[in-house]
Scaffold this motif. Sequence first.
Motif, PDB file in Angstrom:
ATOM      1  N   LEU A   1      -4.191  -8.089  45.908  1.00 10.23           N
ATOM      2  CA  LEU A   1      -4.130  -9.531  46.277  1.00 10.23           C
ATOM      3  C   LEU A   1      -4.793  -9.346  47.373  1.00 10.23           C
ATOM      4  O   LEU A   1      -3.807  -9.788  48.410  1.00 10.23           O
ATOM      5  CB  LEU A   1      -2.844 -10.365  45.258  1.00 10.23           C
TER       6      LEU A   1
ATOM      7  N   PHE B   1      -1.911 -13.550  53.681  1.00 13.51           N
ATOM      8  CA  PHE B   1      -1.413 -14.800  52.819  1.00 13.51           C
ATOM      9  C   PHE B   1      -0.789 -15.718  53.773  1.00 13.51           C
ATOM     10  O   PHE B   1      -0.156 -14.991  54.683  1.00 13.51           O
ATOM     11  CB  PHE B   1      -0.049 -14.307  51.901  1.00 13.51           C
TER      12      PHE B   1
ATOM     13  N   ALA C   1      -9.747 -14.316  41.916  1.00 15.80           N
ATOM     14  CA  ALA C   1      -9.506 -15.575  42.195  1.00 15.80           C
ATOM     15  C   ALA C   1      -8.018 -16.020  41.736  1.00 15.80           C
ATOM     16  O   ALA C   1      -7.366 -15.389  42.100  1.00 15.80           O
ATOM     17  CB  ALA C   1     -10.404 -16.067  40.799  1.00 15.80           C
ATOM     18  N   ASP C   2      -8.042 -17.155  42.168  1.00 17.36           N
ATOM     19  CA  ASP C   2      -7.076 -17.870  42.507  1.00 17.36           C
ATOM     20  C   ASP C   2      -6.300 -18.193  40.647  1.00 17.36           C
ATOM     21  O   ASP C   2      -7.454 -19.044  40.183  1.00 17.36           O
ATOM     22  CB  ASP C   2      -6.970 -19.660  43.206  1.00 17.36           C
ATOM     23  N   ASN C   3      -4.568 -19.298  40.859  1.00 12.46           N
ATOM     24  CA  ASN C   3      -4.278 -19.471  39.737  1.00 12.46           C
ATOM     25  C   ASN C   3      -4.810 -18.426  38.337  1.00 12.46           C
ATOM     26  O   ASN C   3      -4.788 -18.962  37.324  1.00 12.46           O
ATOM     27  CB  ASN C   3      -4.965 -21.228  39.770  1.00 12.46           C
TER      28      ASN C   3
ATOM     29  N   SER D   1      -6.631 -12.461  49.809  1.00 11.46           N
ATOM     30  CA  SER D   1      -7.282 -13.984  50.032  1.00 11.46           C
ATOM     31  C   SER D   1      -7.293 -15.060  49.363  1.00 11.46           C
ATOM     32  O   SER D   1      -8.450 -15.701  48.243  1.00 11.46           O
ATOM     33  CB  SER D   1      -8.636 -14.111  50.885  1.00 11.46           C
ATOM     34  N   VAL D   2      -5.755 -15.183  47.407  1.00 13.41           N
ATOM     35  CA  VAL D   2      -6.126 -15.401  46.655  1.00 13.41           C
ATOM     36  C   VAL D   2      -4.960 -16.473  46.793  1.00 13.41           C
ATOM     37  O   VAL D   2      -3.714 -15.618  46.952  1.00 13.41           O
ATOM     38  CB  VAL D   2      -6.139 -14.350  45.563  1.00 13.41           C
ATOM     39  N   ASN D   3      -4.280 -17.695  45.657  1.00 12.31           N
ATOM     40  CA  ASN D   3      -3.438 -18.344  45.503  1.00 12.31           C
ATOM     41  C   ASN D   3      -3.429 -18.811  44.103  1.00 12.31           C
ATOM     42  O   ASN D   3      -3.676 -19.003  43.541  1.00 12.31           O
ATOM     43  CB  ASN D   3      -3.620 -19.748  46.845  1.00 12.31           C
ATOM     44  N   GLY D   4      -2.238 -18.441  44.250  1.00 11.25           N
ATOM     45  CA  GLY D   4      -1.397 -19.116  42.340  1.00 11.25           C
ATOM     46  C   GLY D   4      -1.623 -18.126  41.853  1.00 11.25           C
ATOM     47  O   GLY D   4      -1.493 -18.593  40.686  1.00 11.25           O
ATOM     48  N   ASN D   5      -1.452 -16.926  41.954  1.00 14.92           N
ATOM     49  CA  ASN D   5      -1.544 -16.004  40.907  1.00 14.92           C
ATOM     50  C   ASN D   5      -0.444 -15.112  40.351  1.00 14.92           C
ATOM     51  O   ASN D   5       1.047 -15.635  41.404  1.00 14.92           O
ATOM     52  CB  ASN D   5      -2.184 -14.590  41.393  1.00 14.92           C
TER      53      ASN D   5
END
Length: 80
Positions: free
Chosen positions: A52, A77, A29-31, A54-58
């Motif tokens: 990780l 990414f 999941a993101d973030n 295709s997730v962002n802000g982790n």
Amino acid sequence: LACGDNIVNDTTLTSDLLGCSGNGVNMGADNIVLDCNGYTLTGSGSGVGVYLNSVNGNTVKNCNIQNFYRGIHLGDFRIN
């Protein structure tokens, strides 16, 4: 938390994850934050310690990652 688990919420380890035959932890999941809290993720020579894709802000912090094919894999990414 067990080897190969997919986390979707902030997670703090409470023990080592030892002898993972595939990935140690998958961030799905993101973030979210994975805080290993100084514990160790240990593989069997294959897989990824923290995956990780295709997730962002982790955030991954305070981790000792050893004996995986790749310690942290960022997957697909883009940098804008």
